[in-house]
Design an enzyme around this catalytic site. Structure first.
Site, PDB file in Angstrom:
ATOM      1  N   SER A 107       0.800  -1.225   0.000  1.00 28.88           N
ATOM      2  CA  SER A 107       0.000   0.000   0.000  1.00 28.88           C
ATOM      3  C   SER A 107       0.832   1.274   0.000  1.00 28.88           C
ATOM      4  CB  SER A 107      -0.959  -0.009   1.185  1.00 28.88           C
ATOM      5  OG  SER A 107      -0.279  -0.225   2.399  1.00 28.88           O
TER       6      SER A 107
ATOM      7  N   HIS B  54      -5.256  -3.108  -2.870  1.00 28.58           N
ATOM      8  CA  HIS B  54      -4.934  -2.105  -3.892  1.00 28.58           C
ATOM      9  C   HIS B  54      -4.864  -2.696  -5.291  1.00 28.58           C
ATOM     10  CE1 HIS B  54      -4.194   1.292  -1.230  1.00 28.58           C
ATOM     11  NE2 HIS B  54      -3.720   0.397  -0.379  1.00 28.58           N
TER      12      HIS B  54
ATOM     13  N   LYS C 123     -11.559   0.622  -2.350  1.00 26.17           N
ATOM     14  CA  LYS C 123     -10.548   1.333  -3.133  1.00 26.17           C
ATOM     15  C   LYS C 123     -11.008   1.426  -4.598  1.00 26.17           C
ATOM     16  CE  LYS C 123      -7.453   0.931   0.559  1.00 26.17           C
ATOM     17  NZ  LYS C 123      -6.722   0.031   1.438  1.00 26.17           N
TER      18      LYS C 123
HETATM   19  C1  LIG Z   1      -6.818  -0.229   2.848  1.00 29.83           C
HETATM   20  C2  LIG Z   1      -6.285  -1.555   3.155  1.00 29.83           C
HETATM   21  C3  LIG Z   1      -6.995  -2.433   3.985  1.00 29.83           C
HETATM   22  C4  LIG Z   1      -8.235  -2.012   4.721  1.00 29.83           C
HETATM   23  O1  LIG Z   1      -9.348  -1.939   3.880  1.00 29.83           O
HETATM   24  P1  LIG Z   1     -10.596  -1.029   4.310  1.00 29.83           P
HETATM   25  O2  LIG Z   1     -11.701  -1.562   3.469  1.00 29.83           O
HETATM   26  O3  LIG Z   1     -10.228   0.379   4.001  1.00 29.83           O
HETATM   27  O4  LIG Z   1     -10.814  -1.251   5.774  1.00 29.83           O
HETATM   28  C5  LIG Z   1      -6.489  -3.708   4.161  1.00 29.83           C
HETATM   29  N1  LIG Z   1      -5.338  -4.089   3.592  1.00 29.83           N
HETATM   30  C6  LIG Z   1      -4.628  -3.265   2.805  1.00 29.83           C
HETATM   31  C7  LIG Z   1      -3.365  -3.757   2.180  1.00 29.83           C
HETATM   32  C8  LIG Z   1      -5.066  -1.974   2.575  1.00 29.83           C
HETATM   33  O5  LIG Z   1      -4.353  -1.149   1.821  1.00 29.83           O
END
Ligand SMILES: *Cc1c(COP(=O)(O)O)cnc(C)c1O
Length: 387
Positions: A185, A213, A234
């Protein structure tokens, strides 16, 4: 009220410490009213900091799907999915997710964070071993802590190190789980998924990838990873998390993952939006390929290693340097948030650029030119003075 005063003193002292280290964070009112444009303090900025890779949070068809489902089924789901919250849209979404990932089944959680803190403790307990990439997302570590399993971290993307840890410690444990982000991320690079899967097979371990992502914007390639989690928050532009796996694993998760059992099911409008997004992505592959292509235009312009995902980091080192660079870009009309510890390791504060399908190429070129003339020379100067 002395007790209350001491609580406030505690909080104020902690905040003062963060302030002194340039690590204090603040909320900024952000009006997102049009794809990647954000208005902050009366100023309109082009955002390179949203995870809305396909600009679907603002897409008319996705909004219409959410509104229609809300009008038909209501604003909330009314309960845990195991009680009364399992409205009919979940089945459709889970069928699509499983088909996309090539697994027998899928289950949807309230968020990606809730998915990881639910899945990991449901699969691993105190006699088990968790092997986690050192740069894995915060919620993977939270899930690991909740599991009571033994946790070992392997050097970032270092399959040989993971192999060494398994060779030494696998036999001390009943089950072993290897966990990694698929797209990292804060660094935008990809995990060596095929090599990790081969390693897992050799050591009778289970591999879990977090594709938060990647879903929709980075191809995950053909592989047989048994545990594939991710988020709908995302590129999908909605909200929620998921796990794709075999039917027995999904049934176990629905019976054992506490964040699934004891938390309210997602609202119908959110689930409908996710379904509409997955359909749109499937029907428009050229559109879904744009964020990565634009990230590559940017890395090429700056002589950086070729982007592997729509995320591109520019590491500046000290937190103050990242904040100053972010401020300089804001003055030129770009929103690029500085990322500081504890989100990234100490000394690696950075600008993190995310590219979305509708970013204008001319603006990307203007951004790259500004970085080349005003920010990259500072990094080089800093490297020279340190040697
Ligand atoms: C953003 C993210 C999450 C969390 O997801 P949300 O739906 O925003 O709670 C989990 N793992 C990774 C690698 C992320 O980048």
């Amino acid at each position: 009220m002395p007790a209350l005063a001491s609580l406030d003193d505690f909080a104020s002292a902690k905040l003062a410490l963060l302030e002194a280290q340039s690590l204090r964070r603040r909320l900024t009112k952000s009006q997102r009213d049009e794809a990647m444009w954000i208005t902050r303090n009366g100023k309109r900025l082009l955002s390179f900091s949203c995870n809305d890779y396909l600009n679907l949070t603002q897409h008319p068809e996705i909004i219409a799907a959410a509104v229609a489902a809300t009008q038909r089924w209501g604003v909330g789901s009314g309960g845990s999915r195991l009680v009364t919250g399992n409205h009919t849209l979940f089945d459709e979404l889970e069928t699509k997710l499983a088909a996309l990932k090539g697994t027998e089944a899928a289950t949807v959680f309230g968020s990606g964070y809730l998915a990881n803190i639910g899945i990991i403790p449901a699969l691993a307990g105190k006699s088990d071993l968790l092997l986690i990439d050192e740069l894995a997302h915060a919620c993977i570590w939270a899930g690991a802590t909740l599991s009571a399993a033994r946790v070992l971290r392997f050097a970032h993307n270092n399959v040989a190190h993971a192999a060494e840890l398994l060779a030494t410690h696998r036999h001390e444990h009943q089950h072993a789980l290897i966990i990694t982000d698929h797209v990292f991320s804060m660094d935008g690079d990809l995990a060596p998924v095929a090599a990790l899967q081969a390693l897992a097979n050799q050591h009778d371990a289970w591999l879990m990838t977090d594709d938060a992502h990647g879903l929709g914007v980075v191809k995950s390639g053909p592989h047989d990873v048994p545990l594939q989690m991710g988020t709908l928050s995302k590129a999908i532009g909605a909200y929620g998390g998921y796990l794709c796996a075999s039917r027995p694993v999904i049934e176990l998760i629905r019976n054992r993952a506490r964040s699934f059992i004891y938390s309210t099911g997602l609202p119908p409008g959110t689930v409908a939006a996710a379904i509409a997004s997955l359909d749109l992505i499937a029907s428009e592959p050229d559109y879904a390929a744009r964020p990565l292509a634009l990230a590559r235009r940017f890395t090429k312009a700056l002589g950086l290693p070729e982007a592997q995902s729509p995320i591109v980091p520019l590491v500046l080192g000290p937190a103050e340097a990242a904040l100053a660079a972010s401020k300089l870009l804001a003055e030129a009309g770009f929103l690029v948030t500085a990322i500081r510890p504890p989100t990234v390791p100490p000394g690696t504060s950075r600008l993190r650029f995310t590219f979305t399908a509708q970013h204008p190429e001319a603006e990307i070129d203007r951004l790259a030119a500004l970085i080349r003339t005003r920010i990259q020379p500072l990094i080089m100067l800093d490297a020279v003075t340190r040697t």
